[in-house]
Structures are given as structure tokens and as C-alpha cells.
Design a protein around this motif. Structure first.
Motif, PDB file in Angstrom:
ATOM      1  N   SER A 193      44.672  52.102  39.881  1.00 33.58           N
ATOM      2  CA  SER A 193      43.347  52.308  39.385  1.00 33.58           C
ATOM      3  C   SER A 193      42.637  50.850  39.653  1.00 33.58           C
ATOM      4  O   SER A 193      43.090  49.838  39.694  1.00 33.58           O
ATOM      5  CB  SER A 193      43.459  52.682  37.733  1.00 33.58           C
ATOM      6  OG  SER A 193      44.099  53.802  37.683  1.00 33.58           O
ATOM      7  N   VAL A 194      41.385  51.258  39.555  1.00 32.10           N
ATOM      8  CA  VAL A 194      40.621  50.177  39.979  1.00 32.10           C
ATOM      9  C   VAL A 194      39.190  49.876  39.167  1.00 32.10           C
ATOM     10  O   VAL A 194      39.108  51.013  38.284  1.00 32.10           O
ATOM     11  CB  VAL A 194      39.916  50.363  41.469  1.00 32.10           C
ATOM     12  CG1 VAL A 194      40.898  50.374  42.452  1.00 32.10           C
ATOM     13  CG2 VAL A 194      39.168  51.456  41.655  1.00 32.10           C
ATOM     14  N   ALA A 195      38.501  48.902  39.056  1.00 34.42           N
ATOM     15  CA  ALA A 195      37.199  48.916  38.185  1.00 34.42           C
ATOM     16  C   ALA A 195      36.284  48.422  39.208  1.00 34.42           C
ATOM     17  O   ALA A 195      36.402  47.614  40.217  1.00 34.42           O
ATOM     18  CB  ALA A 195      37.528  47.843  37.155  1.00 34.42           C
ATOM     19  N   VAL A 196      34.858  49.080  39.210  1.00 34.39           N
ATOM     20  CA  VAL A 196      33.671  48.638  39.990  1.00 34.39           C
ATOM     21  C   VAL A 196      32.756  47.981  38.957  1.00 34.39           C
ATOM     22  O   VAL A 196      32.132  48.514  37.895  1.00 34.39           O
ATOM     23  CB  VAL A 196      33.237  49.942  40.465  1.00 34.39           C
ATOM     24  CG1 VAL A 196      31.960  49.436  41.421  1.00 34.39           C
ATOM     25  CG2 VAL A 196      34.205  50.746  41.506  1.00 34.39           C
ATOM     26  N   LEU A 197      32.693  46.635  39.168  1.00 31.46           N
ATOM     27  CA  LEU A 197      32.060  45.936  38.212  1.00 31.46           C
ATOM     28  C   LEU A 197      30.527  45.928  38.866  1.00 31.46           C
ATOM     29  O   LEU A 197      30.330  45.808  40.043  1.00 31.46           O
ATOM     30  CB  LEU A 197      32.212  44.421  38.045  1.00 31.46           C
ATOM     31  CG  LEU A 197      33.348  44.167  36.854  1.00 31.46           C
ATOM     32  CD1 LEU A 197      34.450  45.086  37.516  1.00 31.46           C
ATOM     33  CD2 LEU A 197      33.542  42.903  36.611  1.00 31.46           C
ATOM     34  N   VAL A 229      33.737  43.793  43.093  1.00 34.15           N
ATOM     35  CA  VAL A 229      32.591  43.170  42.244  1.00 34.15           C
ATOM     36  C   VAL A 229      31.581  42.831  43.242  1.00 34.15           C
ATOM     37  O   VAL A 229      31.649  42.478  44.564  1.00 34.15           O
ATOM     38  CB  VAL A 229      33.282  41.790  41.747  1.00 34.15           C
ATOM     39  CG1 VAL A 229      34.360  41.998  40.922  1.00 34.15           C
ATOM     40  CG2 VAL A 229      33.656  40.636  43.112  1.00 34.15           C
ATOM     41  N   PRO A 230      30.273  42.471  42.486  1.00 33.82           N
ATOM     42  CA  PRO A 230      29.153  42.223  43.488  1.00 33.82           C
ATOM     43  C   PRO A 230      29.160  40.815  44.252  1.00 33.82           C
ATOM     44  O   PRO A 230      30.057  40.043  43.514  1.00 33.82           O
ATOM     45  CB  PRO A 230      27.815  42.196  42.342  1.00 33.82           C
ATOM     46  CG  PRO A 230      28.416  42.975  41.279  1.00 33.82           C
ATOM     47  CD  PRO A 230      29.888  42.735  41.272  1.00 33.82           C
ATOM     48  N   GLN A 231      28.464  40.513  45.320  1.00 39.74           N
ATOM     49  CA  GLN A 231      28.623  39.480  45.966  1.00 39.74           C
ATOM     50  C   GLN A 231      28.310  38.177  45.175  1.00 39.74           C
ATOM     51  O   GLN A 231      29.104  37.052  45.336  1.00 39.74           O
ATOM     52  CB  GLN A 231      27.485  39.362  47.169  1.00 39.74           C
ATOM     53  CG  GLN A 231      27.675  40.497  48.351  1.00 39.74           C
ATOM     54  CD  GLN A 231      29.032  40.102  49.200  1.00 39.74           C
ATOM     55  OE1 GLN A 231      29.643  39.066  48.819  1.00 39.74           O
ATOM     56  NE2 GLN A 231      29.468  40.862  50.023  1.00 39.74           N
TER      57      GLN A 231
END
Length: 351
Positions: A193-197, A229-231
Motif C-alpha cells: 500500500s502507498v500514501a500520496v501526500l 510526496v510533493p517536490q
């Protein structure tokens, strides 16, 4: 072969859910209100302790967490709504339920589905989770002895079955395909599973993400193993939010993994971010080892969505804004089927 009516089968699992919710608290025997005796509760408490001896990953806290999650799943209203009005199969089938042992009672949902669907569950537990699963089957039969014709425990070879539900790694899946490919089957492989922040997460959401990462030491397919994660996201925010999990490194097996992975990556000169209990490594890989978490920076959410679509067959669930809420990965509902395969639809097609 005559089985209990569906309503009675559901009632047994509702009662089991009541017991699980109580056991999750570690509370004293509350009297006969739960339908078990003090000795029966004591026997299950001993099984919780013995499970930790059999499998060092099965700490008391994690076992009780799983009991609480299953207890919530077996809520009477939810269970009846999920089961609906199902037609009994014209001929009950013997369904081999081959269970994994990465987290406590991970095979319980397959057992539940098989019994509710009106078939015989031929239970083949993982060698890493025999104590707790055996105690659960025994407890269920004490609550409702009429389920005995539908629950067959197997210590050795699976024996003759009409269908198979098997869960394991990608390697064991090939073994299962070889031996059971000629039968109707659901064979599950390893997923992550993954998380998209988004960068707009609150402190509370990032703290909840710790539950998705660290619960069960990250060993479940619903555990987050990678962050997108965002840059410009400062990962120190994440580290600060999950600091309450710092004592996890004191667990011998987890701590050994932390030390080993850190040593190997330092020798290989892999750039790391670490805080004493978690290693962060920038990588395109989805799966990460115990005590580590991969992360990947992205420019826009659309590119992440496209990537997740390409690798969807390797992903169990996604956490983040627009996806599952933070902290919810280890609280699946009855209809959150592993690998996205509707187990009840498969079972309904048998017989």
C-alpha cells in the motif's frame, strides 16, 4: 449435508464480534453476557500470549488491535447488510482456505466468507499463526457448535477439496498455481500500500499516517510501504508527526531489521534520511523492507494517478486526500476484499 440457516450463521459471527471487541480491551471477564465462561476467556488470553511466543511479530498490542478491527467488522448491522439475502449453494463445496501468517488472523476473512456463503472451510493455517487461529475456531464453535460441519481444521496436507482460496507471496503463488490451477481458485500474491501526500496534511493526519506505516511492524499488505510526496515537502514534518512510534525500534526483530538495512545501505552509499527508528530512502520501488519506507517526489498529482493506474495490480490500497483517510488502512470493511477480488462472488459461483 445440512448446515445452520444463514441467519444463525451470521448470529454466531456477530456474537464472536462481541467477544473480540471485549478481548481487544484486555478487560476482565464481564460475566455471561458475552456467551463465554471465565475459563473460555482465560483460554483465549493464554492463546494471545502463546501466539507471541510462536511468532515474535505477534505482540499483545498488535493481536488486540486485530481483535478490535475484526470486532468492528463483525458488527451486526454491517454483517447482515454485507451478507444480504443469499441463495444457498445447490451443493456445498469443500473450500481449502490456505492462510498467510504475516499479521495476526489475516486469514479470518476468508474463513468468514466461506462459512457465510454456505460452503465448508477446510482451514489450512500458516505455521506462523496456528495458535491464534486455532483458538478463534475453537471459540467460534463454543459459541455455535452447529457450525462444526462447516469448519474442518487441517494440520498436515490439505487433502481433497473442490476449490481453493490461497494467500501468500509471489513465490508461493506460483506454487499454488501449479498444484491448484485445475480447481476453481482465488490465489493472491504479494501487494503493498502507498500514501500520496499533498503537502496540506494536518498534524493529526500525519500522526494517523503512522498507524498505516507502523501497525503490525509494516508487515501487512495494507501497510504503507511508500510515500509519494510533493517536490517541496519537508520530510521532517512526517518524522515529527510519527515520533510517538519511536519505541518500536526496541522490539528485537524490528530493531535488528533497522540496524541491518541501515548498515547495508550505508556500505552501498545509499542516501538515507533516518530518525533512529525509521529509514527513508528515495526509490521508485513500491515495496520497502521492514523498518524502512521508500519515498518518491512528484511534480503534479495527475502524474501520480497515472502511475498508480499502471501499477494497480501491485497495490492493495492508497492513503491520502482523495483516497482512503489517513489512519484507516488497518480497519478494512467486510467488502474490502484482498487484491480486489470479490471472495463472496467467487464462492457464490461454486456448487
Amino acid at each position: 449435508m445440512t448446515f445452520l440457516p444463514l441467519e444463525h450463521r451470521l448470529g454466531a459471527f456477530v456474537q464472536l464480534g462481541n467477544v473480540f471487541r471485549h478481548l481487544a480491551t484486555g478487560g476482565a471477564w464481564p460475566g455471561h453476557v458475552l456467551g463465554i465462561t471465565a475459563d473460555e476467556q482465560a483460554a483465549f488470553e493464554r492463546a494471545i500470549a502463546q501466539a507471541g511466543v510462536q511468532n515474535g511479530w505477534f505482540t499483545e498490542a498488535n493481536v488486540r488491535h486485530m481483535l478490535g478491527a475484526l470486532g468492528a467488522m463483525l458488527d451486526g448491522g454491517e454483517l447482515h447488510s454485507w451478507a444480504g439475502r443469499r441463495n444457498e449453494p445447490s451443493a456445498a463445496q469443500r473450500v481449502g482456505v490456505i492462510m498467510a501468517g504475516n499479521i495476526p488472523l489475516v486469514g479470518f476473512h476468508d474463513l468468514l466468507c466461506t462459512v457465510v456463503a454456505g460452503h465448508v472451510a477446510v482451514v489450512k493455517p500458516s505455521a506462523q499463526d496456528t495458535v491464534l487461529m486455532r483458538a478463534t475456531v475453537d471459540l467460534l464453535l463454543r459459541l455455535e457448535p452447529g457450525l462444526e460441519p462447516q469448519l474442518h481444521w487441517v494440520d498436515g496436507k490439505l487433502g481433497e477439496v473442490d476449490a481453493v482460496i490461497a494467500t501468500g507471496s509471489n513465490n508461493t503463488a506460483r506454487y499454488f498455481e501449479h498444484y491448484f490451477g485445475h480447481l476453481p481458485h482465488v490465489i493472491r500474491k504479494g501487494r503493498v500500500s502507498v500514501a500520496v501526500l499533498s503537502g496540506s496534511e494536518s498534524e493529526e493526519e500525519l500522526q494517523a499516517l503512522g498507524e498505516d506505516v507502523f501497525r503490525y511492524f509494516g508487515l501487512g499488505c495494507r501497510n504503507v510501504s511508500k510515500l509519494f510526496v510533493p517536490q517541496d515537502l519537508d520530510l521532517d514534518r512526517f518524522f515529527g508527526a510519527v515520533y510517538s512510534w519511536r519505541d518500536i525500534v526496541n522490539h528485537n526483530k524490528y530493531g535488528n531489521n533497522y540496524d541491518y538495512n541501515k548498515a547495508v545501505w550505508l556500505l552501498e552509499r545509499v542516501p538515507l534520511i533516518e530518525n533512529g527508528f525509521l529509514l527513508l530512502r528515495e526509490s521508485a520501488a513500491l515495496a520497502s523492507p521492514v523498518a524502512a519506507l521508500h519515498y518518491e517526489r512528484y511534480g503534479d498529482t495527475a502524474s501520480v494517478a497515472r502511475h498508480l493506474e499502471l501499477v494497480k495490480d501491485s497495490i492493495q490500497c492508497v492513503i491520502g486526500h482523495g483516497y482512503l483517510p489517513y489512519g484507516s488502512s488497518q480497519q478494512p470493511s467486510l467488502a474490502d476484499y484482498a487484491d480486489g477480488v470479490d471472495t463472496m462472488a467467487f464462492l457464490a459461483g461454486l456448487g
